[in-house]
Design a protein around this motif. Structure first.
Motif, mmCIF file in Angstrom:
data_model
loop_
_atom_site.group_PDB
_atom_site.id
_atom_site.type_symbol
_atom_site.label_atom_id
_atom_site.label_comp_id
_atom_site.label_asym_id
_atom_site.label_seq_id
_atom_site.Cartn_x
_atom_site.Cartn_y
_atom_site.Cartn_z
ATOM 1 N N ALA A 49 0.855 -1.214 0.000
ATOM 2 C CA ALA A 49 0.000 0.000 0.000
ATOM 3 C C ALA A 49 0.876 1.243 0.000
ATOM 4 N N THR A 50 1.921 1.235 0.825
ATOM 5 C CA THR A 50 2.818 2.397 0.895
ATOM 6 C C THR A 50 3.583 2.558 -0.412
ATOM 7 N N LYS A 51 4.043 1.427 -0.946
ATOM 8 C CA LYS A 51 4.780 1.472 -2.233
ATOM 9 C C LYS A 51 3.872 2.012 -3.335
ATOM 10 N N GLY A 52 2.613 1.582 -3.331
ATOM 11 C CA GLY A 52 1.657 2.065 -4.330
ATOM 12 C C GLY A 52 1.408 3.555 -4.185
ATOM 13 N N LYS A 53 1.312 4.016 -2.921
ATOM 14 C CA LYS A 53 1.095 5.449 -2.682
ATOM 15 C C LYS A 53 2.299 6.259 -3.188
ATOM 16 N N MET A 54 3.515 5.774 -2.914
ATOM 17 C CA MET A 54 4.725 6.492 -3.350
ATOM 18 C C MET A 54 4.815 6.510 -4.872
ATOM 19 N N GLN A 55 4.563 5.374 -5.501
ATOM 20 C CA GLN A 55 4.631 5.308 -6.973
ATOM 21 C C GLN A 55 3.585 6.223 -7.593
ATOM 22 N N SER A 56 2.395 6.239 -6.975
ATOM 23 C CA SER A 56 1.314 7.085 -7.495
ATOM 24 C C SER A 56 1.679 8.558 -7.342
ATOM 25 N N TYR A 57 2.290 8.886 -6.201
ATOM 26 C CA TYR A 57 2.719 10.277 -5.975
ATOM 27 C C TYR A 57 3.768 10.687 -7.008
ATOM 28 N N LEU A 58 4.785 9.849 -7.195
ATOM 29 C CA LEU A 58 5.894 10.201 -8.102
ATOM 30 C C LEU A 58 5.449 10.262 -9.558
ATOM 31 N N ALA A 59 4.348 9.582 -9.861
ATOM 32 C CA ALA A 59 3.811 9.649 -11.237
ATOM 33 C C ALA A 59 3.075 10.968 -11.453
ATOM 34 N N SER A 60 2.689 11.618 -10.336
ATOM 35 C CA SER A 60 1.906 12.864 -10.458
ATOM 36 C C SER A 60 2.730 14.117 -10.188
ATOM 37 N N TYR A 61 3.790 13.976 -9.367
ATOM 38 C CA TYR A 61 4.543 15.168 -8.951
ATOM 39 C C TYR A 61 6.047 14.962 -9.170
ATOM 40 N N ALA A 62 6.737 16.076 -9.466
ATOM 41 C CA ALA A 62 8.213 16.010 -9.504
ATOM 42 C C ALA A 62 8.699 15.949 -8.049
ATOM 43 N N LEU A 63 9.943 15.544 -7.889
ATOM 44 C CA LEU A 63 10.497 15.448 -6.534
ATOM 45 C C LEU A 63 11.053 16.806 -6.121
ATOM 46 N N ASP A 64 10.171 17.823 -6.165
ATOM 47 C CA ASP A 64 10.634 19.185 -5.828
ATOM 48 C C ASP A 64 10.885 19.316 -4.334
ATOM 49 N N ARG A 65 10.243 18.422 -3.582
ATOM 50 C CA ARG A 65 10.468 18.354 -2.134
ATOM 51 C C ARG A 65 10.545 16.878 -1.761
ATOM 52 N N ALA A 66 11.164 16.590 -0.641
ATOM 53 C CA ALA A 66 11.154 15.209 -0.133
ATOM 54 C C ALA A 66 9.699 14.814 0.121
ATOM 55 N N VAL A 67 9.402 13.537 -0.075
ATOM 56 C CA VAL A 67 8.011 13.085 0.102
ATOM 57 C C VAL A 67 7.965 11.889 1.047
ATOM 58 N N SER A 112 13.947 11.573 -0.855
ATOM 59 C CA SER A 112 14.419 12.926 -1.144
ATOM 60 C C SER A 112 15.492 12.821 -2.224
ATOM 61 N N ALA A 113 16.022 13.960 -2.624
ATOM 62 C CA ALA A 113 17.093 13.944 -3.640
ATOM 63 C C ALA A 113 18.334 13.261 -3.067
ATOM 64 N N LYS A 114 18.442 13.256 -1.728
ATOM 65 C CA LYS A 114 19.668 12.725 -1.116
ATOM 66 C C LYS A 114 19.553 11.270 -0.676
ATOM 67 N N CYS A 115 18.325 10.865 -0.271
ATOM 68 C CA CYS A 115 18.231 9.504 0.299
ATOM 69 C C CYS A 115 16.811 8.974 0.183
ATOM 70 N N GLU A 116 16.751 7.658 0.353
ATOM 71 C CA GLU A 116 15.438 6.984 0.415
ATOM 72 C C GLU A 116 15.422 6.161 1.699
ATOM 73 N N MET A 117 14.252 6.059 2.330
ATOM 74 C CA MET A 117 14.143 5.271 3.557
ATOM 75 C C MET A 117 12.834 4.510 3.538
ATOM 76 N N MET A 118 12.867 3.260 3.991
ATOM 77 C CA MET A 118 11.632 2.504 4.191
ATOM 78 C C MET A 118 11.689 1.939 5.604
ATOM 79 N N ASP A 119 10.614 2.143 6.349
ATOM 80 C CA ASP A 119 10.545 1.549 7.688
ATOM 81 C C ASP A 119 9.212 0.830 7.826
ATOM 82 N N LEU A 120 9.245 -0.385 8.355
ATOM 83 C CA LEU A 120 8.000 -1.108 8.642
ATOM 84 C C LEU A 120 8.068 -1.542 10.099
ATOM 85 N N SER A 121 7.219 -0.946 10.919
ATOM 86 C CA SER A 121 7.261 -1.221 12.357
ATOM 87 C C SER A 121 5.896 -1.696 12.836
#
Ligand SMILES: Nc1nc2c(ncn2[C@H]2C[C@H](O)[C@@H](COP(=O)(O)OP(=O)(O)OP(=O)(O)O)O2)c(=O)[nH]1
Length: 184
Positions: A49-67, A112-121
């Motif tokens: 679900a989180t991966k789908g949300k991120m992919q959907s976001y990146l398909a709609s917006y540029a990475l002008d800010r960390a998301v 972000s432009a500098k890093c990616e993080m995934m956490d599942l807790s």
């Protein structure tokens, strides 16, 4: 000054958690429909679900800010308990949690432009049986709406917590303590 991020979520709870930690953000919807996921394993569910949300976001917006995107589910007796459809569903979902061991899983993805993080807790609770009159009063209100498992660990459920292992923020929908080290 911390850089403003995008909260890729419509969640008011997640917005409140960022605000409480003085993290500047704007909120944008991702437009991902979790209903398309037919996964029984709760960890797999929140991950995809989180991966789908991120992919959907990146398909709609540029990475002008960390998301930041996230998803949360509640599990009890081997069942995934998501957001209640109506008050009868909320009563069923909450009764499954009453007097039971409940786990709340939150997956977060930050890019972000500098890093990616995934956490599942996960945060694990043992609840005492819910008082029936208190449960009905809670159901008459609106607080259960839009919340995974119709539960509020900082609200209705708080007085029934007999045991807890894990972060309260994870149970509320955003493991903020794990995100903060990545924020510039
Ligand atoms: N205040 C509070 N909110 C909770 C608690 N447990 C879960 N939630 C909220 C956080 C999320 O808004 C919601 C879980 O649903 P989702 O992960 O699908 O997020 P939501 O649909 O709200 O927004 P999104 O899909 O990210 O646009 O439930 C809790 O104990 N207290």
């Amino acid at each position: 000054m911390m850089q403003q991020i995008v909260l890729g979520s419509s969640s008011q709870t997640r917005a409140e958690i960022l605000r409480a930690h003085s993290i500047p953000f704007i909120q944008r919807e991702c437009g991902f429909d979790e209903e398309q996921l037919s996964l029984q394993n709760p960890a797999h569910f929140v991950y995809h679900a989180t991966k789908g949300k991120m992919q959907s976001y990146l398909a709609s917006y540029a990475l002008d800010r960390a998301v930041l995107c996230a998803d949360t589910v509640v599990t009890a007796h081997g069942e995934i308990l998501r957001k209640a459809k109506d008050v009868e569903d909320a009563r069923r979902i909450l009764e499954r949690q009453s007097g039971s061991r409940v786990s709340i899983l939150t997956c977060m993805m930050y890019k972000s432009a500098k890093c990616e993080m995934m956490d599942l807790s996960a945060t694990h609770y043992r609840f005492k049986p819910f008082d029936k009159a208190s449960l009905e009063a809670y159901l008459q209100g609106d607080e259960w709406k839009g919340k995974a498992g119709a539960c509020m660990v900082e609200g209705f459920c708080k007085s029934y917590i007999e045991e807890v292992v894990g972060l309260e923020s994870t149970a509320m929908g955003l493991s903020i303590e794990k995100l903060i080290p990545f924020l510039s």
